[in-house]
Design an enzyme around this catalytic site. Structure first.
Site, PDB file in Angstrom:
ATOM      1  N   TRP A  68      -3.724   5.093  -2.613  1.00  0.00           N
ATOM      2  CA  TRP A  68      -3.647   6.250  -1.710  1.00  0.00           C
ATOM      3  C   TRP A  68      -3.283   7.507  -2.497  1.00  0.00           C
ATOM      4  O   TRP A  68      -3.816   8.585  -2.240  1.00  0.00           O
ATOM      5  CB  TRP A  68      -2.681   6.009  -0.556  1.00  0.00           C
ATOM      6  CG  TRP A  68      -3.241   5.012   0.412  1.00  0.00           C
ATOM      7  CD1 TRP A  68      -2.788   3.753   0.660  1.00  0.00           C
ATOM      8  CD2 TRP A  68      -4.420   5.170   1.228  1.00  0.00           C
ATOM      9  NE1 TRP A  68      -3.606   3.119   1.572  1.00  0.00           N
ATOM     10  CE2 TRP A  68      -4.603   3.966   1.942  1.00  0.00           C
ATOM     11  CE3 TRP A  68      -5.333   6.205   1.409  1.00  0.00           C
ATOM     12  CZ2 TRP A  68      -5.664   3.778   2.828  1.00  0.00           C
ATOM     13  CZ3 TRP A  68      -6.394   6.025   2.301  1.00  0.00           C
ATOM     14  CH2 TRP A  68      -6.550   4.818   2.998  1.00  0.00           C
ATOM     15  N   ASP A  77       3.757  11.368   1.228  1.00  0.00           N
ATOM     16  CA  ASP A  77       2.931  10.598   2.154  1.00  0.00           C
ATOM     17  C   ASP A  77       3.744   9.361   2.539  1.00  0.00           C
ATOM     18  O   ASP A  77       3.957   8.461   1.727  1.00  0.00           O
ATOM     19  CB  ASP A  77       1.621  10.196   1.460  1.00  0.00           C
ATOM     20  CG  ASP A  77       0.738   9.301   2.326  1.00  0.00           C
ATOM     21  OD1 ASP A  77       1.127   8.987   3.470  1.00  0.00           O
ATOM     22  OD2 ASP A  77      -0.352   8.916   1.846  1.00  0.00           O
ATOM     23  N   LYS A 132       0.220   2.936  11.238  1.00  0.00           N
ATOM     24  CA  LYS A 132       0.913   1.873  10.515  1.00  0.00           C
ATOM     25  C   LYS A 132       2.213   1.533  11.257  1.00  0.00           C
ATOM     26  O   LYS A 132       2.434   0.412  11.652  1.00  0.00           O
ATOM     27  CB  LYS A 132       1.236   2.296   9.076  1.00  0.00           C
ATOM     28  CG  LYS A 132       0.051   2.933   8.329  1.00  0.00           C
ATOM     29  CD  LYS A 132      -1.001   1.926   7.922  1.00  0.00           C
ATOM     30  CE  LYS A 132      -2.352   2.519   7.524  1.00  0.00           C
ATOM     31  NZ  LYS A 132      -2.374   3.488   6.466  1.00  0.00           N
TER      32      LYS A 132
END
Ligand SMILES: *Cc1c(COP(=O)(O)O)cnc(C)c1O
Length: 361
Positions: free
Chosen positions: A102, A172, A196
């Site tokens: 990511w 993040d 999530k």
């Protein structure tokens, strides 16, 4: 009703209580004669839900007034672009701390927009299996900002400390948002895709220091400027109203479960149970992440005999457990054990893995 034990990485399991509340309220929200989805985002019914979601976030995470809480669309992936668009002007350089896939995507987007430098890259030798320690971070005090990924969902690598930085810290937190209490004032800007840990996909929460948001560029489209959304309480345009409503339900459940202190206890207990079984059968199971960087949210492992992975997934499915195939980019297995995944599910998975190792080892 046979609900599966869902270990998906995202979209992921949601608390049953939050879904049941949505079911009860679906056709007739609070006696209004229609669902919350059918209400105007300018109406008092929706506005109350919107404000309650923000209030719960502020209360659970202890977010001070100097910080804005925003709802955004476009996923965390859009933030990879809008962050450098706003905060990485010509003549400045940003630092990126790279600990997984990511982070790579965040770097890729930022490279197309401005200048950056890697303050760390733990994947240099082919596989991301740890986070850097503070001393390894090559930070430029004059950087526009430092970007990090607190938990790498695919590699199962998590920071268990907050880096000290001179430049504003941007994080993040998509896959470990609200997994435990955290000090938001260590960050200038944090963001998390909801799918999530706190709700459905299509919604991103941003928590950012007001004075940092104000430094954002003004010569980009208004819709991409954070100040536009801050000024309008995230109601500049139509938000994902049903997403915000579900986040409200999930946050209410978090509060009733005892808040973030209780979440942390539950999450640590779940992670210990799973890693305990992997370690007990070390060799049969291989957990590639260094101990100090192991994720409490995404437990990643492979099998000493890779041909048994498909057998494991098939037997797990028969036992009502799904979602454990590793990300297509790295393979192996992964159990995502976010807030909504109950300790009972994880105990069942640990027993299953124990029995599987005894049977096939
Ligand atoms: C899932 C995830 C993303 C991407 O989220 P989208 O909503 O698909 O854009 C970004 N960062 C992390 C850490 C993630 O886990």
């Amino acid at each position: 009703m046979a609900r599966l034990k869902n270990f998906n990485a995202g979209p992921a399991a949601l608390p049953l209580e939050a879904l049941e509340r949505a079911q009860r309220e679906l056709l007739d929200y609070a006696g209004s004669g229609m669902s919350i989805m059918e209400h105007s985002h300018r109406g008092k019914e929706y506005e109350a839900v919107h404000d309650e979601a923000i209030r719960l976030l502020r209360e659970l995470a202890g977010i001070p007034d100097a910080y804005d809480v925003l709802f955004q669309q476009g996923g965390a992936s859009q933030q990879f672009a809008t962050i450098p668009m706003s905060f990485l002007p010509a003549g400045k350089r940003a630092d990126y701390v790279l600990t997984g896939v990511w982070g790579e995507k965040a770097v890729e987007e930022a490279r197309g927009i401005g200048e950056l430098r890697l303050a760390a890259n733990t994947g240099k030798d082919g596989r991301y299996s740890r986070v850097p320690v503070q001393g390894e971070l090559e930070l430029d005090p004059g950087a526009a900002y430092v970007h990090m990924t607190t938990n790498e969902t695919i590699g199962g690598v998590q920071f268990h400390y907050v880096p000290e930085t001179t430049a504003p810290l941007v994080a993040d937190m998509s896959s470990d948002f609200l997994w435990k209490p955290f000090d938001v004032t260590r960050y200038a800007f944090c963001y998390a895709g909801a799918q999530k840990n706190i709700g459905p996909s299509g919604l991103v929460v941003v928590i950012a220091r007001k004075d940092f948001l104000e430094t954002g560029r003004k010569d980009i489209p208004k819709i991409f400027q954070y100040r536009t959304h801050a000024k309008n309480n995230s109601l500049y345009n139509t938000p994902n109203t049903f997403g915000v409503y579900l986040v409200r339900n999930v946050l209410q459940w978090v509060k009733e479960t005892g808040g973030l202190v209780s979440m942390e206890r539950r999450n640590r207990q779940k992670a210990d149970a799973l890693y305990g079984i992997l370690d007990k059968h070390a060799g049969f199971y291989v957990a590639p992440v260094e101990r100090a960087s192991r994720s409490t949210m995404n437990v990643v492992w492979t099998l000493g005999k890779p041909e048994l992975e498909e057998v494991l997934l098939a037997e797990a499915k028969k036992a009502g457990m799904i979602g454990m195939k590793g990300h297509r980019s790295v393979g192996g297995l992964r159990a995502s054990i976010y807030n909504a995944v109950s300790p009972e599910w994880v105990a069942a998975l640990a027993d299953f893995l124990d029995a599987f190792a005894k049977k096939h080892g």
